[in-house]
Design a protein around this motif. Structure first.
Motif, short mmCIF file in Angstrom:
data_model
loop_
_atom_site.label_atom_id
_atom_site.label_comp_id
_atom_site.label_asym_id
_atom_site.label_seq_id
_atom_site.Cartn_x
_atom_site.Cartn_y
_atom_site.Cartn_z
N SER B 216 0.85 -1.20 0.00
CA SER B 216 0.00 0.00 0.00
C SER B 216 0.89 1.25 0.00
O SER B 216 2.03 1.20 0.49
CB SER B 216 -0.91 0.01 1.22
OG SER B 216 -0.22 0.50 2.34
N PRO B 217 0.39 2.36 -0.55
CA PRO B 217 1.24 3.57 -0.65
C PRO B 217 1.78 4.04 0.69
O PRO B 217 2.95 4.40 0.80
CB PRO B 217 0.30 4.61 -1.27
CG PRO B 217 -0.76 3.84 -1.95
CD PRO B 217 -0.92 2.56 -1.19
N SER B 218 0.93 4.03 1.73
CA SER B 218 1.42 4.55 3.02
C SER B 218 2.45 3.60 3.63
O SER B 218 3.42 4.03 4.25
CB SER B 218 0.26 4.80 3.98
OG SER B 218 -0.45 3.62 4.24
N ARG B 219 2.24 2.31 3.45
CA ARG B 219 3.24 1.36 3.96
C ARG B 219 4.55 1.51 3.18
O ARG B 219 5.64 1.41 3.74
CB ARG B 219 2.71 -0.07 3.83
CG ARG B 219 3.50 -1.04 4.67
CD ARG B 219 2.97 -2.45 4.55
NE ARG B 219 4.09 -3.38 4.44
CZ ARG B 219 4.06 -4.50 3.74
NH1 ARG B 219 2.98 -4.85 3.09
NH2 ARG B 219 5.11 -5.27 3.69
N VAL B 221 5.69 4.22 2.00
CA VAL B 221 6.38 5.41 2.53
C VAL B 221 7.19 5.03 3.79
O VAL B 221 8.33 5.44 3.96
CB VAL B 221 5.38 6.54 2.84
CG1 VAL B 221 6.06 7.67 3.60
CG2 VAL B 221 4.77 7.07 1.56
N LEU B 222 6.59 4.20 4.65
CA LEU B 222 7.32 3.77 5.85
C LEU B 222 8.58 2.98 5.46
O LEU B 222 9.63 3.14 6.07
CB LEU B 222 6.45 2.90 6.76
CG LEU B 222 5.22 3.54 7.40
CD1 LEU B 222 4.70 2.65 8.53
CD2 LEU B 222 5.52 4.92 7.95
N MET B 225 11.15 5.36 4.32
CA MET B 225 11.75 6.06 5.47
C MET B 225 12.80 5.18 6.16
O MET B 225 13.83 5.67 6.61
CB MET B 225 10.67 6.45 6.47
CG MET B 225 9.76 7.57 5.99
SD MET B 225 8.41 7.92 7.12
CE MET B 225 9.31 8.81 8.40
N ILE B 239 9.16 13.38 4.00
CA ILE B 239 7.93 12.59 4.08
C ILE B 239 6.93 13.04 3.01
O ILE B 239 6.33 12.21 2.32
CB ILE B 239 7.31 12.68 5.49
CG1 ILE B 239 8.27 12.04 6.49
CG2 ILE B 239 5.95 12.00 5.54
CD1 ILE B 239 7.91 12.25 7.92
N CYS B 243 5.51 10.73 -0.03
CA CYS B 243 4.08 10.54 -0.31
C CYS B 243 3.76 10.92 -1.75
O CYS B 243 2.98 10.23 -2.43
CB CYS B 243 3.24 11.37 0.66
SG CYS B 243 3.22 10.69 2.34
#
Lengths: 93, 293
Positions: B216-219, B221-222, B225, B239, B243
């Motif tokens: 998933s996109p938010s995962r 990003v993690l 990071m 960040i 995104c």
């Protein structure tokens, strides 16, 4: 105050950024981040310091359907994670 | 020892360079082995840092600007520390880029980014892609232009861990020695290449077959990071950039025992992407097709 009447607000230090329907929240103080899916993002956005946990459950139930009581577990879990991360604070603090 | 006893070379990236000085030819021999494609005997662009290595009877010591020298015993480790110090100088002046611990390779004008912690198959997968005719961008450090959605070449000489066939546990891989990968100079990308896919690699010797899963996109990003090389002061800004990137580029996790399987999967995915874009182009520009006919 009962937990369901508690209100929460975003920490001024929290860094949030949207990515499509999801969101990433970063806490610079702890150097930790959390990814929020669509539901968790909605809960985060409803924690504006004016709504109680009960209000948030009711608002979500109106949006996604179902009974507020059925959403209570998910709302509590999301708020707990966000508080642990240090990005959500009691509104009274 | 007089000033004139020092030789100088420059580690160059785009329009910046870092001066590296030493009186020891051995220092430059080591640097050449790891970063020969990025080294120049002449200054190119604006100098953004100055490093000095002094070799003495106790080993090598590194001086970064006006800071106290750091004593390092082994030349190979000293070379890596030197490269990291040089890289920090470049990152400091290019905070418009997203800096990741990642490999990158390109095919058909499109690149894949391979993110992973050490000993998870990053370099081995890049090496496998090179054997399949891909171009080389990086096997360790990837600078990304988020606005353009592209990865820039950072062509440190590729190295990969080699195993003699012994059955390994995951943690054993870190102890394997690295060997240089043969690389045709014509296969090094000279310019930024648009990113088509991002993969998060996980080498799992116990995996029976390759496991590929949409991230998933938010995962994603993690994960980015966790592989970021950003300096602390650049954390907040990166960040938003991550995104932005993950809103446009699909990401997958790959778990595998054999980097050849990972490379094959990546190749098939890229083939499908190229076919899709050709198909889309034909529909988006029908008048061009009519004129040509």
């Amino acid at each position: 105050m009962h937990i369901e009447e508690q209100r929460f607000r975003h920490s001024p230090n929290a860094v949030s950024s949207e990515v499509l329907d999801e969101m990433v929240i970063y806490c610079p103080a702890t150097s930790q981040a959390l990814s929020l899916n669509e539901s968790a993002r909605a809960i985060w956005e409803l924690c504006d310091g004016t709504r109680s946990v009960n209000d948030i459950c009711a608002e979500l139930a109106r949006t996604v359907g179902g009974e507020p009581a059925d959403l209570r577990g998910d709302v509590d879990a999301a708020i707990s994670r966000l508080r642990d991360l240090g990005v959500l604070l009691p509104a009274s603090s | 020892m007089g000033r004139n006893d020092f030789q100088e070379a420059y580690l160059c990236f785009e329009r910046h360079c870092v001066a590296i000085r030493s009186e020891s030819p051995e220092v430059f021999a080591f640097l050449n082995r790891f970063a020969g494609r990025m080294l120049s005997p002449e200054r190119k662009g604006k100098k953004c840092g100055s490093l000095k290595i002094v070799a003495n009877g106790e080993g090598w010591s590194l001086r970064d600007g006006e800071e106290d020298p750091r004593q390092v015993m082994r030349p190979q480790l000293a070379t890596r520390i030197l490269l990291h110090a040089a890289m920090k100088c470049v990152i400091r002046v290019r905070q418009d880029l997203l800096w990741l611990h990642a490999g990158a390779a390109a095919y058909g004008g499109r690149a894949v980014l391979l993110c992973a912690h050490s000993a998870n198959g990053k370099s081995s997968t890049v090496s496998e892609l090179l054997e399949r005719g891909w171009s080389y961008l990086s096997d360790e450090i990837a600078p990304l232009d988020v606005i353009g959605g592209s990865v820039l070449p950072f062509p440190l000489n590729p190295h990969k861990r080699v195993n003699d066939g012994t059955t390994l546990e995951h943690d054993d891989a870190l102890r394997l020695s690295k060997v240089a990968v043969d690389l045709d100079v014509n296969r090094v990308a000279a310019h930024a290449v648009r990113i088509a896919h991002i993969y998060f690699l996980s080498w799992a010797p116990e995996a029976v077959q390759l496991e590929a899963e949409r991230c998933s996109p938010s995962r994603a990003v993690l994960e980015l990071m966790a592989n970021s090389l950003a300096l602390d002061e650049g954390r907040r800004g990166e960040i938003g950039n991550m995104c932005l990137l993950m809103g446009r580029v699909p990401a997958m996790t790959l778990r595998f025992a054999d980097p050849r399987d990972a490379a094959q999967h990546i190749r098939e995915q890229m083939g499908a992407a190229v076919r899709d874009s050709t198909h889309a182009l034909a529909h988006e520009h029908p008048t061009v097709a009519i004129q040509q006919a």
